[in-house]
Scaffold this motif. Structure first.
Motif, PDB file in Angstrom:
ATOM      1  N   GLY B 169       0.822  -1.213   0.000  1.00 53.46           N
ATOM      2  CA  GLY B 169       0.000   0.000   0.000  1.00 53.46           C
ATOM      3  C   GLY B 169       0.853   1.259   0.000  1.00 53.46           C
ATOM      4  O   GLY B 169       0.612   2.183  -0.777  1.00 53.46           O
ATOM      5  N   LYS B 172       2.259   2.275  -3.219  1.00 54.32           N
ATOM      6  CA  LYS B 172       1.347   2.876  -4.202  1.00 54.32           C
ATOM      7  C   LYS B 172       1.178   4.377  -3.982  1.00 54.32           C
ATOM      8  O   LYS B 172       0.627   5.071  -4.827  1.00 54.32           O
ATOM      9  CB  LYS B 172      -0.019   2.184  -4.129  1.00 54.32           C
ATOM     10  CG  LYS B 172       0.028   0.748  -4.645  1.00 54.32           C
ATOM     11  CD  LYS B 172      -1.350   0.110  -4.652  1.00 54.32           C
ATOM     12  CE  LYS B 172      -1.349  -1.237  -5.356  1.00 54.32           C
ATOM     13  NZ  LYS B 172      -0.557  -2.276  -4.669  1.00 54.32           N
ATOM     14  N   ASN B 174       2.513   7.034  -4.609  1.00 52.54           N
ATOM     15  CA  ASN B 174       3.416   7.879  -5.396  1.00 52.54           C
ATOM     16  C   ASN B 174       2.568   8.598  -6.428  1.00 52.54           C
ATOM     17  O   ASN B 174       1.430   8.199  -6.693  1.00 52.54           O
ATOM     18  CB  ASN B 174       4.514   7.036  -6.046  1.00 52.54           C
ATOM     19  CG  ASN B 174       3.955   6.055  -7.055  1.00 52.54           C
ATOM     20  OD1 ASN B 174       3.520   6.460  -8.141  1.00 52.54           O
ATOM     21  ND2 ASN B 174       3.961   4.776  -6.723  1.00 52.54           N
ATOM     22  N   TRP B 177       0.974   6.655  -9.438  1.00 56.51           N
ATOM     23  CA  TRP B 177      -0.151   5.777  -9.110  1.00 56.51           C
ATOM     24  C   TRP B 177      -1.381   6.592  -8.677  1.00 56.51           C
ATOM     25  O   TRP B 177      -2.487   6.395  -9.168  1.00 56.51           O
ATOM     26  CB  TRP B 177       0.254   4.792  -8.002  1.00 56.51           C
ATOM     27  CG  TRP B 177      -0.822   3.809  -7.679  1.00 56.51           C
ATOM     28  CD1 TRP B 177      -1.883   4.007  -6.831  1.00 56.51           C
ATOM     29  CD2 TRP B 177      -0.988   2.494  -8.204  1.00 56.51           C
ATOM     30  NE1 TRP B 177      -2.673   2.892  -6.790  1.00 56.51           N
ATOM     31  CE2 TRP B 177      -2.152   1.947  -7.627  1.00 56.51           C
ATOM     32  CE3 TRP B 177      -0.255   1.707  -9.102  1.00 56.51           C
ATOM     33  CZ2 TRP B 177      -2.609   0.661  -7.911  1.00 56.51           C
ATOM     34  CZ3 TRP B 177      -0.706   0.426  -9.396  1.00 56.51           C
ATOM     35  CH2 TRP B 177      -1.861  -0.085  -8.812  1.00 56.51           C
ATOM     36  N   SER B 211      -7.082   2.590  -8.840  1.00 54.63           N
ATOM     37  CA  SER B 211      -5.804   2.951  -8.211  1.00 54.63           C
ATOM     38  C   SER B 211      -6.025   3.301  -6.743  1.00 54.63           C
ATOM     39  O   SER B 211      -5.318   2.817  -5.856  1.00 54.63           O
ATOM     40  CB  SER B 211      -5.170   4.144  -8.922  1.00 54.63           C
ATOM     41  OG  SER B 211      -4.852   3.819 -10.243  1.00 54.63           O
ATOM     42  N   TRP B 212      -7.014   4.149  -6.516  1.00 53.37           N
ATOM     43  CA  TRP B 212      -7.289   4.551  -5.132  1.00 53.37           C
ATOM     44  C   TRP B 212      -7.816   3.385  -4.318  1.00 53.37           C
ATOM     45  O   TRP B 212      -7.416   3.191  -3.173  1.00 53.37           O
ATOM     46  CB  TRP B 212      -8.294   5.711  -5.125  1.00 53.37           C
ATOM     47  CG  TRP B 212      -7.601   6.979  -5.475  1.00 53.37           C
ATOM     48  CD1 TRP B 212      -7.165   7.356  -6.708  1.00 53.37           C
ATOM     49  CD2 TRP B 212      -7.193   8.001  -4.575  1.00 53.37           C
ATOM     50  NE1 TRP B 212      -6.526   8.557  -6.635  1.00 53.37           N
ATOM     51  CE2 TRP B 212      -6.532   8.985  -5.335  1.00 53.37           C
ATOM     52  CE3 TRP B 212      -7.326   8.187  -3.198  1.00 53.37           C
ATOM     53  CZ2 TRP B 212      -6.002  10.135  -4.765  1.00 53.37           C
ATOM     54  CZ3 TRP B 212      -6.802   9.345  -2.634  1.00 53.37           C
ATOM     55  CH2 TRP B 212      -6.150  10.308  -3.408  1.00 53.37           C
ATOM     56  N   ALA B 215      -4.901   1.071  -3.460  1.00 49.04           N
ATOM     57  CA  ALA B 215      -4.046   1.609  -2.400  1.00 49.04           C
ATOM     58  C   ALA B 215      -4.747   1.490  -1.050  1.00 49.04           C
ATOM     59  O   ALA B 215      -4.145   1.082  -0.059  1.00 49.04           O
ATOM     60  CB  ALA B 215      -3.690   3.065  -2.706  1.00 49.04           C
ATOM     61  N   ASP B 218      -4.797  -2.219   0.076  1.00 47.00           N
ATOM     62  CA  ASP B 218      -3.511  -2.700   0.574  1.00 47.00           C
ATOM     63  C   ASP B 218      -3.158  -2.097   1.929  1.00 47.00           C
ATOM     64  O   ASP B 218      -2.642  -2.780   2.810  1.00 47.00           O
ATOM     65  CB  ASP B 218      -2.398  -2.375  -0.437  1.00 47.00           C
ATOM     66  CG  ASP B 218      -2.366  -3.374  -1.575  1.00 47.00           C
ATOM     67  OD1 ASP B 218      -2.971  -4.455  -1.433  1.00 47.00           O
ATOM     68  OD2 ASP B 218      -1.733  -3.078  -2.604  1.00 47.00           O
ATOM     69  N   ARG B 334       6.608  -4.265  -4.015  1.00 48.55           N
ATOM     70  CA  ARG B 334       6.161  -3.334  -5.051  1.00 48.55           C
ATOM     71  C   ARG B 334       5.540  -4.171  -6.162  1.00 48.55           C
ATOM     72  O   ARG B 334       6.228  -4.728  -6.998  1.00 48.55           O
ATOM     73  CB  ARG B 334       7.328  -2.519  -5.585  1.00 48.55           C
ATOM     74  CG  ARG B 334       7.863  -1.624  -4.532  1.00 48.55           C
ATOM     75  CD  ARG B 334       9.140  -0.947  -4.872  1.00 48.55           C
ATOM     76  NE  ARG B 334       9.812  -0.669  -3.617  1.00 48.55           N
ATOM     77  CZ  ARG B 334       9.414   0.246  -2.764  1.00 48.55           C
ATOM     78  NH1 ARG B 334       8.392   1.015  -3.039  1.00 48.55           N
ATOM     79  NH2 ARG B 334      10.038   0.411  -1.619  1.00 48.55           N
ATOM     80  N   LEU B 337       3.429  -2.137 -10.214  1.00 48.66           N
ATOM     81  CA  LEU B 337       3.516  -0.718  -9.884  1.00 48.66           C
ATOM     82  C   LEU B 337       3.860   0.159 -11.073  1.00 48.66           C
ATOM     83  O   LEU B 337       3.653   1.365 -11.049  1.00 48.66           O
ATOM     84  CB  LEU B 337       4.587  -0.551  -8.789  1.00 48.66           C
ATOM     85  CG  LEU B 337       4.366   0.526  -7.770  1.00 48.66           C
ATOM     86  CD1 LEU B 337       2.964   0.452  -7.208  1.00 48.66           C
ATOM     87  CD2 LEU B 337       5.389   0.391  -6.658  1.00 48.66           C
TER      88      LEU B 337
END
Lengths: 372, 443
Positions: B169, B172, B174, B177, B211-212, B215, B218, B334, B337
């Protein structure tokens, strides 16, 4: 605790909604309104089908001229065969970049143009009459075999005519020539029939960016063919890939001395496909237009212009040579090296930039494993 | 503090969760190895390649003969099955651990995070009394039947899975992402023909939500699994999340590993009733470690936990964008990613004769290896060193100079030069220091 969970959820939702906000098309390299099917139709109707059609009918003609020559082994008929052979070899350069779908099913490229020829294998095949032309990694068939048999099997034209019409074993030679022409014809017919049949529709409607879509197949085959030209037609013969030791004997069509013509035809076909020029000469959409549709730029230049311009420079350097490539390597190696360098320059653009900005899967790199 | 140690480490607890974990882990590993063999990957990934990339420090790991590879996989299949059965458990899990890690060390291009996870779980299982019940070892009197074990035996596995999710998590978080929804904006639209949902994958919004959501999942799932009130819902999320990613992406066994191993978060009553259905009978008896084992294990596991917490953060010690340089990328959870396409051409020059050659990578590498190498600097360096040896041995090159023309395109962007083209890679050595010849990411 429960409050904290709700807080986190609400926090995440707010953030994600704000992240969606107004759409920023510049920020999204994959999306475009480009009509992929129009590109595919253009390529299929004006390059692929007319290309294979022309290859097929010219190869049929070549077969007929060959029969004529076997009946009447004259200098004139030999000349006729050679002229048609040249035509067929040149047409092949235009369709070599479409090695997917029906062509891939029959290993068309390997069957038509595995070079340099393995003369020992070829001679053994002829002697024994025992061979298998369906093996893709054998270098004993296709146009390179005809190149040897009709241009290089003896030192003089009369010697060649004798070899193929009166010397002991001439029948074995004729049988083998029949077999390899039939083999090529069979594979080209399969390919052409595939495209004229259901594959065309399947292909044109197969839009998207995933592995196996039409765009992915086209770009991968285009890149792979371009790299093969670079490596096999220029790199190995010139010595760039072999310790600086030139191998002029490894040029394409060594005996018919067609190497430079074939190289120019192959390079030209790549450039045409990129620029949207069909095999039949008609203009339409090409890869360049696709790149423009996603606003691909590099160093403030349109990527399509960058590649087209580099192609122009490459073709200009290529046009500075006219003798067959083995002779140019012997006498004018610097120019050949220069051609190689210019030929190489656009590779990074077509191999990394183009698939990246179009978000296309690189499928010719097989993935034999899982990923994560 | 003392209460804490009592509760999570020393207190005796039911062995049932560990038993279920052992059986499922053994079976999944066994099936995974059989699948690997059936897919022909021994040939494609180990036998056919002429050159194998190594992890730093493990250059000595040799490729066994083809027969040796099959024997290794035979050992993996057999030992994992024995682990599931609980027969000769200690020997089996050690053999599994050794043969599995040996295979992983042969070629680093085959590294996958879930192989690394399997390796870590196997390592932990070596020290746990997972054959204490519902195991053939009990029948053959190899291990006395017990019903209770110190709670750390369960909690260490929970901790391990929590580390995996949490760091996955954090990784992610960054801007690629979170803000650009990359690389999902590239990957999702590839699935427009997916049943029912395919149409949705066209939209950027979907990629952003995924994506959200990914994240958030995770970062939080392990904690929702720990907490009784959310556990059931969280486990449905686990199943849904991993089945969905499994259907969309080519991630092999990973979903199965996660779905089975997260059962460890459930209380012992759940596992006991599960085992009872299979005919398990609870027999009283505590497992206790001897005092030497207690001491050495606490040191070992303390060190293990520290390493697990530091490894995923080691990239902080390196300059530059981790996603670009990949320094400190592996062993850090990772997962999926970044999308990268690389292209690199090597040049080798003999200092004596000034002979220079461009290298055809395909003469030594498979396309799969070449694709992986082109985006990972340590592999580029390894291959350069291999070329040096090869050319000095075969072609009498002396003091060869090796340079590379390397370009990488990342997350749908235009490509950038990746490696300094003037650096003589023959003079560079691999190691833990930052690689100064990696050019920085521009945008």
């Amino acid at each position: 605790m429960i409050n904290r969970v709700y807080f986190l959820l609400i926090f995440a939702l707010t953030l994600s909604v704000s992240a969606c906000g107004p759409d920023e098309p510049d920020d999204d390299p994959c999306q475009s309104d480009f009509d992929q099917s129009s590109l595919f139709s253009h390529i299929v109707d004006h390059s692929i089908i007319p290309g294979y059609q022309s290859l097929s009918s010219n190869l049929t003609d070549l077969g007929l001229i060959k029969d004529q020559f076997f009946l009447l082994p004259t200098q004139n008929n030999l000349e006729q065969f050679r002229a048609k052979f040249t035509e067929v070899y040149l047409i092949w350069q235009s369709v070599a970049q479409f090695e997917f779908g029906p062509a891939k099913e029959v290993f068309l490229r390997n069957s038509i143009n595995n070079f340099p020829l393995n003369e020992n294998d070829l001679i053994n095949n002829i002697e024994s009459g025992n061979y298998d032309l369906s093996l893709p990694d054998k270098y004993d068939k296709g146009l390179p075999a005809l190149d040897y048999l009709f241009f290089g099997i003896a030192n003089s034209d009369q010697g060649i005519i004798n070899k193929l019409s009166s010397d002991p074993d001439f029948e074995k030679h004729q049988l083998y020539i029949n077999a390899i022409i039939d083999d090529m014809q069979m594979r080209i017919t399969h390919t052409l029939d595939g495209w004229k049949g259901s594959y065309k529709e399947t292909f044109v409607s197969n839009t998207g960016t995933a592995a196996g879509t039409a765009l992915s197949l086209l770009i991968n085959a285009f890149d792979e063919n371009y790299e093969l030209i670079k490596r096999e037609k220029i790199g190995v013969p010139s010595g760039v890939l072999t310790l600086d030791i030139p191998n002029p004997d490894r040029v394409e069509a060594i005996h018919s001395q067609l190497s430079t013509l074939l190289l120019k035809a192959g390079a030209g076909a790549s450039v045409d496909l990129f620029n949207g020029v069909g095999f039949d000469g008609s203009a339409g959409p090409g890869f360049g237009d696709l790149l423009d549709a996603v606003n691909a730029t590099k160093d403030d230049t349109l990527l399509s212009d960058l590649v087209s311009n580099q192609f122009e420079v490459m073709l200009a350097e290529l046009n500075k040579i006219s003798e067959s490539l083995d002779q140019e390597i012997d006498n004018n190696k610097d120019q050949v090296t220069k051609i190689y360098a210019e030929f190489t320059r656009p590779l990074v653009n077509i191999k990394t930039d183009m698939p990246s900005v179009l978000c296309v899967s690189i499928t010719y790199i097989d993935n034999p494993s899982d990923s994560d | 503090m003392k209460d804490y140690i009592d509760k999570y480490i020393l207190q005796q607890t039911s062995i049932a969760p560990l038993i279920v974990f052992r059986i499922l882990f053994g079976l999944v590993m066994c099936i995974g190895a059989i699948r690997f063999v059936i897919n022909g990957w021994i040939q494609e990934l180990y036998v056919i390649p002429k050159f194998h990339f190594k992890f730093y420090g493990f250059e000595w790991v040799n490729l066994p003969s083809e027969l040796g590879m099959y024997i290794l996989f035979g050992l993996i299949i057999l030992s994992s099955f024995l682990v599931a059965l609980g027969l000769l458990y200690r020997i089996s899990i050690i053999i599994f651990f050794l043969s599995f890690s040996y295979v992983e060390l042969i070629d680093a291009t085959n590294y996958l995070n879930h192989y690394y996870l399997a390796y870590l779980l196997a390592f932990l299982l070596i020290f746990l009394p997972a054959n204490g019940s519902f195991a053939l070892d009990n029948m053959f009197n190899i291990q006395k039947k017990i019903s209770r074990i110190p709670s750390w035996c369960i909690n260490i596995l929970i901790l391990q899975l929590t580390v995996v999710y949490t760091f996955a998590g954090i990784a992610k978080l960054n801007s690629d992402w979170m803000l650009n929804a990359m690389p999902l904006s590239i990957w999702l639209p590839e699935h427009q023909n997916f049943p029912v949902f395919g149409e949705l994958f066209k939209y950027k919004l979907t990629a952003k939500l995924f994506s959200w959501g990914g994240a958030f999942y995770d970062l939080t799932i392990a904690y929702f699994l720990m907490w009784g009130r959310t556990r059931n819902i969280a486990y449905f999320a686990v199943i849904g999340f991993h089945l969905a990613t499994g259907a969309l992406f080519n991630i092999g066994l990973f979903p199965v590993i996660m779905i089975t191993s997260t059962l460890i978060f459930f209380p012992s009553t759940f596992h006991e009733s599960l085992l009872r259905k299979l005919g398990w009978k609870n027999i009283e008896g505590d497992y206790s470690f001897g005092s030497f084992a207690r001491k050495s294990l606490s040191i070992l596991f303390a060190a293990y936990i520290v390493v697990q917490l530091i490894l995923p953060l080691r990239h902080l010690a390196y300059p530059g964008d981790l996603l670009w340089t990949e320094e400190g990328y592996r062993f850090s959870w990772r997962v999926m990613l970044v999308e990268k396409i690389g292209y690199c051409t090597f040049f080798i020059e003999d200092s004596n004769s000034n002979r220079k050659q461009e290298v055809v990578n395909g003469s030594y590498l498979t396309k799969f290896q070449e694709k992986n190498m082109a985006i990972q600097p340590d592999f580029i360096l390894q291959f350069a060193h291999f070329l040096k040896k090869e050319f000095e041995h075969k072609h009498g090159f002396v003091n060869s100079k090796i340079t590379v023309d390397a370009h990488v395109a990342m997350n749908g962007k235009i490509s950038q030069r990746f490696i300094n083209p003037d650096t003589n890679l023959a003079e560079q050595t691999d190691g833990f220091l930052p690689k100064k010849w990696i050019l920085p990411r521009n945008n």
